[in-house]
Design a protein around this motif. Structure first.
Motif, PDB file in Angstrom:
ATOM      1  N   VAL A   1      -4.351  13.173  -5.337  1.00 22.43           N
ATOM      2  CA  VAL A   1      -3.330  12.222  -5.784  1.00 22.43           C
ATOM      3  C   VAL A   1      -3.856  11.487  -7.012  1.00 22.43           C
ATOM      4  N   ASN A   2      -2.940  11.134  -7.910  1.00 21.98           N
ATOM      5  CA  ASN A   2      -3.307  10.296  -9.048  1.00 21.98           C
ATOM      6  C   ASN A   2      -3.210   8.815  -8.701  1.00 21.98           C
ATOM      7  N   GLY A   3      -2.516   8.526  -7.627  1.00 15.89           N
ATOM      8  CA  GLY A   3      -2.296   7.168  -7.156  1.00 15.89           C
ATOM      9  C   GLY A   3      -1.323   7.243  -6.000  1.00 15.89           C
ATOM     10  N   VAL A   4      -1.217   6.187  -5.220  1.00 20.25           N
ATOM     11  CA  VAL A   4      -0.270   6.148  -4.107  1.00 20.25           C
ATOM     12  C   VAL A   4       0.486   4.830  -4.150  1.00 20.25           C
ATOM     13  N   THR A   5       1.581   4.757  -3.417  1.00 16.04           N
ATOM     14  CA  THR A   5       2.386   3.542  -3.410  1.00 16.04           C
ATOM     15  C   THR A   5       1.675   2.445  -2.614  1.00 16.04           C
ATOM     16  N   ALA A   6       2.176   1.240  -2.770  1.00 17.21           N
ATOM     17  CA  ALA A   6       1.681   0.105  -1.986  1.00 17.21           C
ATOM     18  C   ALA A   6       2.528  -0.115  -0.740  1.00 17.21           C
ATOM     19  N   HIS A   7       3.385   0.880  -0.414  1.00 20.81           N
ATOM     20  CA  HIS A   7       4.290   0.749   0.728  1.00 20.81           C
ATOM     21  C   HIS A   7       4.178   1.959   1.645  1.00 20.81           C
ATOM     22  N   PRO A   8       3.090   2.045   2.397  1.00 24.62           N
ATOM     23  CA  PRO A   8       2.956   3.153   3.347  1.00 24.62           C
ATOM     24  C   PRO A   8       3.847   2.945   4.560  1.00 24.62           C
ATOM     25  N   HIS A   9       3.990   4.001   5.346  1.00 23.02           N
ATOM     26  CA  HIS A   9       4.565   3.868   6.688  1.00 23.02           C
ATOM     27  C   HIS A   9       3.444   4.039   7.689  1.00 23.02           C
ATOM     28  N   ILE A  10       3.505   3.272   8.776  1.00 23.90           N
ATOM     29  CA  ILE A  10       2.451   3.294   9.777  1.00 23.90           C
ATOM     30  C   ILE A  10       3.070   3.590  11.135  1.00 23.90           C
TER      31      ILE A  10
ATOM     32  N   PHE B   1      -8.906  -3.414   6.636  1.00 25.03           N
ATOM     33  CA  PHE B   1      -7.762  -3.900   5.867  1.00 25.03           C
ATOM     34  C   PHE B   1      -8.030  -3.673   4.380  1.00 25.03           C
ATOM     35  N   TYR B   2      -6.992  -3.222   3.677  1.00 22.64           N
ATOM     36  CA  TYR B   2      -7.139  -2.875   2.266  1.00 22.64           C
ATOM     37  C   TYR B   2      -6.070  -3.567   1.423  1.00 22.64           C
ATOM     38  N   ALA B   3      -6.524  -4.191   0.343  1.00 25.46           N
ATOM     39  CA  ALA B   3      -5.615  -4.715  -0.677  1.00 25.46           C
ATOM     40  C   ALA B   3      -5.358  -3.583  -1.663  1.00 25.46           C
ATOM     41  N   VAL B   4      -4.103  -3.458  -2.105  1.00 21.56           N
ATOM     42  CA  VAL B   4      -3.723  -2.257  -2.861  1.00 21.56           C
ATOM     43  C   VAL B   4      -2.816  -2.586  -4.041  1.00 21.56           C
ATOM     44  N   THR B   5      -2.838  -1.680  -5.005  1.00 24.58           N
ATOM     45  CA  THR B   5      -1.831  -1.632  -6.056  1.00 24.58           C
ATOM     46  C   THR B   5      -1.245  -0.224  -6.013  1.00 24.58           C
ATOM     47  N   GLU B   6      -0.968   0.405  -7.154  1.00 24.40           N
ATOM     48  CA  GLU B   6      -0.354   1.736  -7.137  1.00 24.40           C
ATOM     49  C   GLU B   6      -1.220   2.784  -7.831  1.00 24.40           C
ATOM     50  N   THR B   7      -2.498   2.474  -8.041  1.00 23.44           N
ATOM     51  CA  THR B   7      -3.405   3.454  -8.617  1.00 23.44           C
ATOM     52  C   THR B   7      -4.180   4.131  -7.483  1.00 23.44           C
ATOM     53  N   ASN B   8      -5.207   4.894  -7.834  1.00 18.13           N
ATOM     54  CA  ASN B   8      -6.022   5.587  -6.847  1.00 18.13           C
ATOM     55  C   ASN B   8      -7.068   4.687  -6.200  1.00 18.13           C
ATOM     56  N   PHE B   9      -7.183   3.439  -6.668  1.00 14.93           N
ATOM     57  CA  PHE B   9      -8.184   2.525  -6.118  1.00 14.93           C
ATOM     58  C   PHE B   9      -7.568   1.570  -5.107  1.00 14.93           C
ATOM     59  N   ILE B  10      -8.203   1.459  -3.946  1.00 16.07           N
ATOM     60  CA  ILE B  10      -7.841   0.447  -2.958  1.00 16.07           C
ATOM     61  C   ILE B  10      -9.102  -0.350  -2.640  1.00 16.07           C
TER      62      ILE B  10
END
Length: 537
Positions: A175-184, A144-153
């Motif tokens: 990527v320079n960063g990813v969203t906090a709303h993936p699809h699974i 499980f990962y806590a995330v924001t919108e940068t490249n760090f999780i």
């Protein structure tokens, strides 16, 4: 039911933006009502828990340091627990008693205790990218990962809430960063999107794929890959992207007029005092673009050129295919003015009348349905210019071919009320993601203040509302009843803040069909604002 605007002159909502302490151990909740016997698991939520460090305040809603919250439901008992995530941003701030890493709307400055020469070199060394993972939490493989919108999780333990490991996605992906709303996907495959450097130093957007849990117990992140790339309409100014749409066969990316000025961003790394918010600007002429890519063949459909009027977009509700069309349901904010400009804490803590005045200047929220025709050969060969291409009987959304080859989209409005937003949307994800559906659940924002939970029938536009005086709920998460056959057979879980009460926060359990209360689990502590989260069975 029509959503009426409730007044909040007492300003109790300010309590959601106050610093709280960690808990040393889980605390028991007092339950009223009956929690369904099948509901056993953990509600995990992310949000800001620390709003100042020493004498230095954080300025924006998305700046406070990340706190992980957990309500455990087991054997009809409920406990609540919370801990700060030990990010670099948090640990260094606590160590130095000041803001050390620049956040979304708060700049970090050199240590005033250093001598003038050290401060000079620190000033021009550049801004470190924050790892303050306040936005969401989701599974990757068995972790499980806590995330924001940068490249760090940040990998966390969902049971003890301990921080385990910081991960830099740049080590595995372009990527320079990813969203906090993936699809699974149902097999656990994670898809996400983020901006990147494309050809000739232009900006682009990469859709990434992280495989499910591996049989050999290796880390799925190490096997991540880019599957398709969307171009940016402006070479050095990518659009802000917060979420995206996915059907069984397509990715949908909405390119909005809120832009990141790359030159401002890069100069911000050399000149202290700049924040992420300082790098945003609005393109007042581009409108909004819709892009499509195939999921299986992983190719960008450059021949499909869709355009509409300007709006802000943060959250997709659902996206699905139907009879040769893609239906895209969105929570939008009209115009090109950036909504985040109105989410500084100074504004959110204003008296009610002042807060309402600010909201009157902000973009108007609206839930919209857009319909995109897929068969472009049929469109260009059979249909004439100026004709509506949408033939779905159940929507008034239109798509009109222009002489320049673009298709102009006009939406069907599914929900709209003055300064009343339907946001933080949820659906029965396991059953309805990428499928035609009927119900969405959202947080009702009243002049940006969350004060209701709303159920929306996207077919009939009927709404149901849960609301209590001086109660401030969070994003409602849908949990399906085991073995259910009806789409809305389940419960909604929401953390509610009730300032001034003997037990000022509670976990609310609602019947998702009727939006009536089944139970609440009250705790003797204030719970600050939470943004997004998940239910872990």
């Amino acid at each position: 039911m029509f959503l009426s605007s409730v007044e909040h002159p007492a300003g109790g909502y300010r309590k959601m933006f106050e610093t709280v302490e960690e808990l040393n151990e889980p605390i028991p909740a007092q339950i009223t009502g009956v929690i369904p016997s099948w509901l056993g698991g953990s509600l995990l939520r992310m949000g800001p828990g620390l709003f100042e460090v020493g004498a230095e305040p954080f300025h924006h809603l998305f700046d406070g340091q990340a706190m992980l919250h957990k309500f455990d439901l087991k054997d009809s008992r409920v406990t609540y627990y919370r801990k700060f995530i030990r990010t670099d941003a948090y640990v260094r701030a606590m160590t130095e008693n000041r803001v050390v890493i620049t956040e979304f709307g708060t700049a970090a400055y050199p240590d005033p205790c250093k001598n003038i020469f050290s401060r000079f070199f620190t000033y021009f060394r550049g801004i470190e990218v924050t790892d303050n993972c306040i936005v969401n939490i989701y599974p990757i493989g068995e972790d499980f990962y806590a995330v924001t919108e940068t490249n760090f999780i940040t990998k966390v333990d969902p049971d003890s809430l301990e921080t385990l490991k910081k991960v830099d996605l740049c080590k595995y992906l372009s990527v320079n960063g990813v969203t906090a709303h993936p699809h699974i996907d149902t097999d656990g495959t994670v898809y996400n999107i983020g901006n990147c450097f494309g050809k000739n130093m232009s900006l682009a957007y990469n859709v990434i794929k992280i495989p499910p849990a591996q049989k050999d117990k290796s880390d799925p992140i190490e096997k991540s890959q880019v599957v398709v790339q969307f171009p940016s309409s402006e070479r050095l100014k990518p659009s802000y992207v917060h979420s995206f749409g996915m059907t069984d066969n397509y990715f949908v990316f909405v390119e909005q007029p809120v832009k990141i000025n790359l030159l401002k961003f890069l100069s911000g790394w050399s000149i202290r005092g700049a924040t992420y918010m300082d790098c945003f600007e609005s393109n007042e002429t581009m409108g909004t673009l819709f892009h499509l890519a195939t999921k299986d063949s992983e190719s960008y459909l450059s021949s499909h050129k869709f355009r509409t009027s300007a709006f802000n977009i943060f959250h997709h509700i659902n996206t699905y295919e139907d009879e040769g069309f893609i239906v895209v349901d969105l929570c939008t904010w009209k115009g090109h003015d950036f909504v985040y400009n109105y989410l500084y804490l100074a504004n959110m803590r204003e008296d009610w009348d002042e807060l309402k005045k600010a909201a009157m200047r902000a973009p108007q929220p609206e839930v919209r349905r857009y319909v995109l025709p897929l068969d472009m050969h049929r469109v260009t060969c059979v249909f004439i210019h100026g004709k509506n291409l949408v033939s779905l009987s159940y929507t008034t959304a239109t798509a009109v071919l222009h002489t320049d080859g673009t298709i102009w989209l006009e939406p069907e409005v599914l929900f709209s009320a003055p300064r009343q937003a339907f946001e933080f949307p949820q659906i029965n994800y396991s059953l309805c993601r990428g499928k035609k559906y009927s119900f969405a659940y959202g947080l009702g924002l009243n002049h940006f203040i969350p004060d209701k939970i709303v159920k929306l029938n996207v077919q009939t536009k009927q709404t149901w509302v849960w609301q209590e005086e001086e109660c401030y709920p969070s994003e409602p998460l849908f949990v399906q009843t085991p073995g259910a056959t009806e789409e809305d057979d389940g419960v909604l879980l929401s953390i509610v803040v009730r300032p001034g009460a003997e037990r000022p926060s509670f976990l609310l359990v609602l019947d998702a069909m009727k939006l009536t209360e089944l139970a609440r689990a009250e705790v003797n502590t204030i719970i600050p604002l939470t943004l997004h989260g998940m239910y872990k069975p």
